[in-house]
Design a protein around this motif. Structure first.
Motif, PDB file in Angstrom:
ATOM      1  N   GLN B 257      43.593  43.193  43.587  1.00  0.00           N
ATOM      2  CA  GLN B 257      43.799  42.351  42.398  1.00  0.00           C
ATOM      3  C   GLN B 257      42.467  42.028  41.707  1.00  0.00           C
ATOM      4  O   GLN B 257      42.433  41.487  40.619  1.00  0.00           O
ATOM      5  CB  GLN B 257      44.465  41.009  42.777  1.00  0.00           C
ATOM      6  N   GLN B 258      41.363  42.338  42.388  1.00  0.00           N
ATOM      7  CA  GLN B 258      40.041  41.937  41.920  1.00  0.00           C
ATOM      8  C   GLN B 258      39.421  43.040  41.055  1.00  0.00           C
ATOM      9  O   GLN B 258      39.558  44.223  41.370  1.00  0.00           O
ATOM     10  CB  GLN B 258      39.168  41.692  43.171  1.00  0.00           C
ATOM     11  N   TRP B 259      38.722  42.662  39.985  1.00  0.00           N
ATOM     12  CA  TRP B 259      37.963  43.654  39.216  1.00  0.00           C
ATOM     13  C   TRP B 259      36.592  43.867  39.849  1.00  0.00           C
ATOM     14  O   TRP B 259      35.941  42.927  40.287  1.00  0.00           O
ATOM     15  CB  TRP B 259      37.765  43.186  37.767  1.00  0.00           C
ATOM     16  N   GLY B 274      41.116  53.577  43.101  1.00  0.00           N
ATOM     17  CA  GLY B 274      41.807  52.493  42.412  1.00  0.00           C
ATOM     18  C   GLY B 274      41.375  52.332  40.970  1.00  0.00           C
ATOM     19  O   GLY B 274      40.310  52.776  40.561  1.00  0.00           O
ATOM     20  N   ASN B 275      42.245  51.648  40.189  1.00  0.00           N
ATOM     21  CA  ASN B 275      41.994  51.476  38.756  1.00  0.00           C
ATOM     22  C   ASN B 275      41.292  50.166  38.452  1.00  0.00           C
ATOM     23  O   ASN B 275      41.097  49.814  37.298  1.00  0.00           O
ATOM     24  CB  ASN B 275      43.324  51.519  37.988  1.00  0.00           C
ATOM     25  N   ASN B 276      40.946  49.432  39.521  1.00  0.00           N
ATOM     26  CA  ASN B 276      40.307  48.132  39.313  1.00  0.00           C
ATOM     27  C   ASN B 276      38.784  48.217  39.434  1.00  0.00           C
ATOM     28  O   ASN B 276      38.114  47.206  39.592  1.00  0.00           O
ATOM     29  CB  ASN B 276      40.872  47.104  40.303  1.00  0.00           C
ATOM     30  N   VAL B 277      38.247  49.444  39.377  1.00  0.00           N
ATOM     31  CA  VAL B 277      36.798  49.609  39.502  1.00  0.00           C
ATOM     32  C   VAL B 277      36.248  50.235  38.224  1.00  0.00           C
ATOM     33  O   VAL B 277      36.681  51.309  37.800  1.00  0.00           O
ATOM     34  CB  VAL B 277      36.436  50.525  40.698  1.00  0.00           C
ATOM     35  N   ILE B 278      35.287  49.563  37.596  1.00  0.00           N
ATOM     36  CA  ILE B 278      34.588  50.125  36.438  1.00  0.00           C
ATOM     37  C   ILE B 278      33.298  50.711  36.981  1.00  0.00           C
ATOM     38  O   ILE B 278      32.618  50.073  37.798  1.00  0.00           O
ATOM     39  CB  ILE B 278      34.241  49.026  35.411  1.00  0.00           C
ATOM     40  N   HIS B 279      32.952  51.907  36.531  1.00  0.00           N
ATOM     41  CA  HIS B 279      31.757  52.549  37.075  1.00  0.00           C
ATOM     42  C   HIS B 279      30.724  52.770  35.979  1.00  0.00           C
ATOM     43  O   HIS B 279      30.921  53.578  35.080  1.00  0.00           O
ATOM     44  CB  HIS B 279      32.149  53.867  37.755  1.00  0.00           C
ATOM     45  N   GLU B 294      34.970  40.239  29.900  1.00  0.00           N
ATOM     46  CA  GLU B 294      34.186  38.996  29.850  1.00  0.00           C
ATOM     47  C   GLU B 294      34.985  37.788  30.288  1.00  0.00           C
ATOM     48  O   GLU B 294      34.443  36.711  30.473  1.00  0.00           O
ATOM     49  CB  GLU B 294      33.704  38.752  28.408  1.00  0.00           C
ATOM     50  N   ASP B 295      36.329  37.976  30.392  1.00  0.00           N
ATOM     51  CA  ASP B 295      37.191  36.815  30.582  1.00  0.00           C
ATOM     52  C   ASP B 295      37.773  36.702  31.984  1.00  0.00           C
ATOM     53  O   ASP B 295      38.597  35.855  32.254  1.00  0.00           O
ATOM     54  CB  ASP B 295      38.332  36.878  29.549  1.00  0.00           C
ATOM     55  N   ILE B 296      37.345  37.573  32.875  1.00  0.00           N
ATOM     56  CA  ILE B 296      37.916  37.549  34.228  1.00  0.00           C
ATOM     57  C   ILE B 296      36.775  37.832  35.213  1.00  0.00           C
ATOM     58  O   ILE B 296      35.820  38.530  34.859  1.00  0.00           O
ATOM     59  CB  ILE B 296      39.054  38.605  34.328  1.00  0.00           C
ATOM     60  N   GLU B 297      36.859  37.257  36.431  1.00  0.00           N
ATOM     61  CA  GLU B 297      35.744  37.444  37.369  1.00  0.00           C
ATOM     62  C   GLU B 297      35.617  38.917  37.795  1.00  0.00           C
ATOM     63  O   GLU B 297      36.605  39.561  38.139  1.00  0.00           O
ATOM     64  CB  GLU B 297      35.951  36.594  38.629  1.00  0.00           C
ATOM     65  N   VAL B 298      34.383  39.421  37.758  1.00  0.00           N
ATOM     66  CA  VAL B 298      34.108  40.804  38.158  1.00  0.00           C
ATOM     67  C   VAL B 298      33.060  40.785  39.267  1.00  0.00           C
ATOM     68  O   VAL B 298      32.010  40.149  39.125  1.00  0.00           O
ATOM     69  CB  VAL B 298      33.583  41.648  36.968  1.00  0.00           C
ATOM     70  N   LEU B 299      33.366  41.455  40.381  1.00  0.00           N
ATOM     71  CA  LEU B 299      32.386  41.566  41.467  1.00  0.00           C
ATOM     72  C   LEU B 299      31.552  42.828  41.246  1.00  0.00           C
ATOM     73  O   LEU B 299      32.095  43.915  41.061  1.00  0.00           O
ATOM     74  CB  LEU B 299      33.080  41.647  42.818  1.00  0.00           C
ATOM     75  N   VAL B 300      30.218  42.673  41.245  1.00  0.00           N
ATOM     76  CA  VAL B 300      29.328  43.794  40.958  1.00  0.00           C
ATOM     77  C   VAL B 300      28.712  44.271  42.268  1.00  0.00           C
ATOM     78  O   VAL B 300      28.187  43.468  43.046  1.00  0.00           O
ATOM     79  CB  VAL B 300      28.210  43.355  39.978  1.00  0.00           C
ATOM     80  N   PHE B 301      28.813  45.582  42.527  1.00  0.00           N
ATOM     81  CA  PHE B 301      28.270  46.078  43.799  1.00  0.00           C
ATOM     82  C   PHE B 301      27.474  47.367  43.622  1.00  0.00           C
ATOM     83  O   PHE B 301      27.583  48.063  42.628  1.00  0.00           O
ATOM     84  CB  PHE B 301      29.387  46.287  44.836  1.00  0.00           C
ATOM     85  N   CYS B 302      26.625  47.626  44.627  1.00  0.00           N
ATOM     86  CA  CYS B 302      25.920  48.911  44.727  1.00  0.00           C
ATOM     87  C   CYS B 302      25.904  49.250  46.219  1.00  0.00           C
ATOM     88  O   CYS B 302      26.774  48.807  46.961  1.00  0.00           O
ATOM     89  CB  CYS B 302      24.519  48.834  44.129  1.00  0.00           C
TER      90      CYS B 302
END
Lengths: 78, 339
Positions: B257-259, B274-279, B294-302
């Protein structure tokens, strides 16, 4: 029983050293010794790490006093 | 005067050896830190045909270790830029420029035209692919890999010798690149040069080829270790029976459910499904920030949490993003562990 363990790659990094003398009681195979070491270092990805005893890859051999054991993770940088 | 005089003088080369070199065909897969020095020496030695295979372009951060390239090459395809410099070094060599990535569908048809494959790649998927395609086409390949200050070197599938799967039957999800960990330019320089030495030994049919032997180097400690690799016939038979066995290093993220925003390079693994990952790789973030919600919490990872922290700071400072949270533990901390 005293053996020397050599660490490589990510395993050396997790151990914070490249080599150490390891003491244990009873008998262990090289595969069991590997798992014991990786457990201590909290490394979950055990299967990819290979173990060599006295420079020969082997995860079933029984460890003897004075053996040199190497833990070899794969890496792919280039 | 013969340009190869200084090597022809050696017993291991001689006029016959020089003919062998002229008739040899070597494919270099990945013209990077390993492939550049290997290519320089093979071209210098007069290997008749060299394939230069790389889908990537020269980046400014490549120059410290990828010794073929110059500042003016930045942005050019690596395979083409490499050919330009190498032809200037030896106009007798025939080059094939292949600006494609190695895939399951092109590997066998490309390998068919070469005697030896030299691995200059930086990821597990391609190393297993090279291995399987070499087993199927019965060609030796010269392997090297580096991690920080350590290097591994071996020759696989040489005269029925062990393959890469005999050394590492099981792979890992931890594909960590030089981009993510850092590397001194000299390390791939040394390993790539040693790969060229193995290629010359294979062509000349002289010396002890590193088949069945894994060499481990640590440049900071100045140590070298040798490990003997046993053949695992079942690994080789599996390839012969089933063809190339592609390794897909994919993973599922814990929360569907998380972006998420993945700021790693496209080749870094594991690749989340999954479709919830922007690359968006960190280097492209300033030009592609509009793709980030900009309107929903996004977890940023590397890979490790360092680059993603830079991304979060940068996006907040430049564009006022307040909905981004850094994953401090890197990708391994947000992966669903498979049972």
């Amino acid at each position: 029983m005293k053996v020397t363990i050599k660490y490589f790659g990510l395993v050396a990094e997790a151990a914070g050293k490249n080599e150490e003398v390891f003491n244990f009681e009873g008998t262990l195979t090289s595969g069991e010794l590997k798992n014991k070491c990786l457990d201590q270092l909290s490394i979950l990805d055990r299967d990819s790490v290979q173990v060599a005893v006295n420079q020969n890859l082997d995860d079933t051999i029984e460890i003897k006093e004075g053996d040199e054991v190497a833990l070899l993770p794969p890496f792919a940088g280039g | 005067m013969n340009r190869y005089d200084r090597q022809i003088q050696l017993d291991e080369v001689g006029p016959m050896g020089q003919d062998k070199l002229r008739n040899a065909k070597v494919l270099i897969v990945g013209v990077g830190g390993l492939g550049c020095p290997a290519a320089l020496y093979l071209v210098g030695a007069g290997v008749g045909k060299i394939g230069l295979m790389d889908h990537d372009k020269v980046d400014l951060t490549n120059l410290h270790r990828q010794v073929l390239f110059q500042e003016s090459d930045v942005g050019k395809p690596k395979a083409r830029a490499a050919k330009e410099h190498l032809s200037a070094r030896n106009s007798n060599v025939v080059f094939e420029v292949i600006k494609e990535a190695l895939t399951v569908s092109n590997a066998l048809s490309i390998f068919k035209n070469y005697d030896i494959i030299l691995d200059g790649t930086d990821n597990f998927e391609t190393k297993y692919l090279i291995n399987d395609a070499c087993v199927l086409s019965n060609k030796p390949w010269i392997y090297a890999s580096i991690y920080k200050n350590e290097g591994q070197l071996s020759v696989f599938n040489y005269k029925n010798g062990p393959s890469y799967r005999c050394l590492f039957p099981k792979t890992t999800r931890q594909n960590i690149s030089c981009e993510a960990t850092g590397v001194l330019g000299v390390l791939p320089g040394i390993l790539g040069t040693l790969q060229a030495a193995e290629a010359l030994k294979l062509i000349l049919e002289r010396g002890e080829v590193l088949s069945g032997t894994l060499k481990l180097f640590n440049i900071m400690l100045g140590t070298e270790q040798t490990i003997n690799i046993k053949k695992r016939p079942e690994e080789i038979e599996a390839i012969q029976q089933n063809g190339i066995l592609p390794i897909k290093i994919e993973c599922a993220l814990k929360n569907e459910q998380q972006w998420y925003l993945d700021v790693r390079e496209i080749f870094e693994q594991p690749k989340p499904k999954g479709n919830n990952v922007i690359h968006i790789p960190l280097g492209d973030i300033l030009s592609r920030y509009r793709e980030i919600p900009e309107d929903i919490e996004v977890l940023v990872f590397c890979q490790s949490g360092k680059r993603s922290k830079n991304a979060v700071d940068l996006l907040k400072r430049e564009f006022g993003f307040n909905n981004l949270k850094n994953v401090e533990g890197g990708i391994e901390s947000i992966i669903e562990v498979e049972k």
